[in-house]
Design a protein around this motif. Structure first.
Motif, mmCIF file in Angstrom:
data_model
loop_
_atom_site.group_PDB
_atom_site.id
_atom_site.type_symbol
_atom_site.label_atom_id
_atom_site.label_comp_id
_atom_site.label_asym_id
_atom_site.label_seq_id
_atom_site.Cartn_x
_atom_site.Cartn_y
_atom_site.Cartn_z
ATOM 1 N N GLU A 202 31.434 -7.375 -40.645
ATOM 2 C CA GLU A 202 31.805 -7.759 -39.329
ATOM 3 C C GLU A 202 30.681 -8.404 -38.555
ATOM 4 O O GLU A 202 30.533 -8.331 -37.323
ATOM 5 C CB GLU A 202 32.087 -6.454 -38.421
ATOM 6 N N GLY A 203 29.683 -8.517 -39.358
ATOM 7 C CA GLY A 203 28.461 -9.334 -38.747
ATOM 8 C C GLY A 203 28.639 -10.745 -38.798
ATOM 9 O O GLY A 203 29.742 -11.347 -38.803
ATOM 10 N N VAL A 204 27.553 -11.691 -38.429
ATOM 11 C CA VAL A 204 27.563 -13.092 -38.252
ATOM 12 C C VAL A 204 26.556 -13.952 -38.953
ATOM 13 O O VAL A 204 25.604 -13.438 -39.036
ATOM 14 C CB VAL A 204 27.502 -13.553 -36.743
ATOM 15 N N ILE A 205 26.989 -14.966 -39.774
ATOM 16 C CA ILE A 205 26.098 -15.528 -40.465
ATOM 17 C C ILE A 205 26.094 -16.975 -39.713
ATOM 18 O O ILE A 205 27.157 -17.666 -39.294
ATOM 19 C CB ILE A 205 26.328 -15.868 -42.057
ATOM 20 N N VAL A 206 24.856 -17.697 -39.417
ATOM 21 C CA VAL A 206 24.834 -18.961 -39.109
ATOM 22 C C VAL A 206 24.133 -19.858 -40.073
ATOM 23 O O VAL A 206 23.024 -19.613 -40.381
ATOM 24 C CB VAL A 206 23.935 -18.934 -37.659
ATOM 25 N N ILE A 207 24.746 -20.800 -40.509
ATOM 26 C CA ILE A 207 24.402 -21.594 -41.689
ATOM 27 C C ILE A 207 23.971 -22.849 -41.041
ATOM 28 O O ILE A 207 24.362 -23.499 -40.216
ATOM 29 C CB ILE A 207 25.573 -22.149 -42.606
#
Length: 284
Positions: A202-207
């Motif tokens: 439920e986290g967020v990854i910024v590519i």
């Protein structure tokens, strides 16, 4: 949206034969504007070139005098250089505003007849084709104003309402480079990630793509591998990223993991509708 029509254009529309065509003006959330027309030649209207879009297939436009949302769809073939599959998957066309109108392609000085305006809804990409749901202006009245009670937290981890600091916190955010991205466009690998199972769920990854940053929610994580909830747009192999810890929005997690019960935005002990409308009493 005012639908005034010039006298000359009204006369053209009422004639037995006419030289009318439909045009669509689209403005993305990043400010880029595009024009498309059902005419077979490029039209320049208000300084913007409207390119032929013979591969587009819009549904019928229907308006009503009720509060119902007037929706229509547009289907098309990925044959235009302006609309690419990668950008559709990247979400760069999401929530774009649009305006549909008719003009006399033989005499553009007659002005236009406005047909519909609104914003993009769901964008679906298929093999070499795509479909876009066009939501009307009445869709704004379907937005809920205020907050609804629920047992889970209504806010997201790291927001001001939450109070947990993610950015710059070495225990809750990480940076790295993606070793490999699978061809399913959901799975990524980084052997440097040794955090325990579920740490980034439920986290967020910024590519950090060369064309701009894109963020995705993480569905599941195990050391060195994670899966996103939605497909990422481009091959991410060798691309740098930032990733933050996730939260399942449960009160127990807020207390035991983040020690943040004071900022919990939910009602875990509120009786639900089933209990409120039940007939009779139950011992349990």
């Amino acid at each position: 949206m005012t639908k005034s029509i010039s006298f000359n254009l009204k006369a053209e529309m009422s004639g037995a034969l006419s030289t009318l065509c439909t045009c669509m003006y689209i403005e993305r959330t990043d400010g880029r504007a595009y024009g498309f027309t059902m005419h077979d030649q490029t039209l320049v209207i208000d300084g913007l070139a409207y390119e032929p879009a013979a591969s587009f297939n819009p549904s019928d436009i229907k308006s009503a005098n009720t509060m119902e949302v007037d929706n229509l769809t547009v289907e098309g073939i990925l044959s235009s250089d302006s609309i690419t599959e990668d950008e559709l998957r990247a979400g760069r066309w999401d929530y774009a505003s649009y305006r549909i109108f008719q003009v006399n392609w033989n005499d553009l000085s007659m002005g236009d007849a406005k047909l519909r305006a609104g914003h993009f809804g769901e964008v679906t990409v298929h093999r070499q084709t795509f479909s876009v749901e066009l939501l009307g202006l009445m869709d704004a009245y379907t937005t809920s104003i205020g907050q609804l009670t629920q047992p889970m937290c209504r806010t997201s981890l790291g927001t001001p309402e939450c109070g947990v600091v993610l950015t710059g916190s070495p225990s809750r955010s990480v940076s790295g480079t993606i070793d490999m991205a699978d061809t399913d466009f959901f799975t990524m690998h980084d052997s440097d990630r040794t955090e325990p199972d579920g740490f980034f769920d439920e986290g967020v990854i910024v590519i950090h793509y060369p064309t701009g940053d894109l963020s995705y929610e993480i569905k599941a994580y195990i050391p060195g591998v994670w899966i996103t909830k939605t497909p990422f747009a481009y091959d991410a192999t060798g691309v740098a990223y930032d990733m933050t810890q996730g939260c399942n929005r449960l009160f127990s997690t807020c207390c035991n993991v983040f020690n943040n019960a004071v900022n919990f935005r939910g009602e875990p002990w509120l009786r639900g509708p089933d209990a409120l409308v039940q007939i009779g009493r139950h011992n349990s």
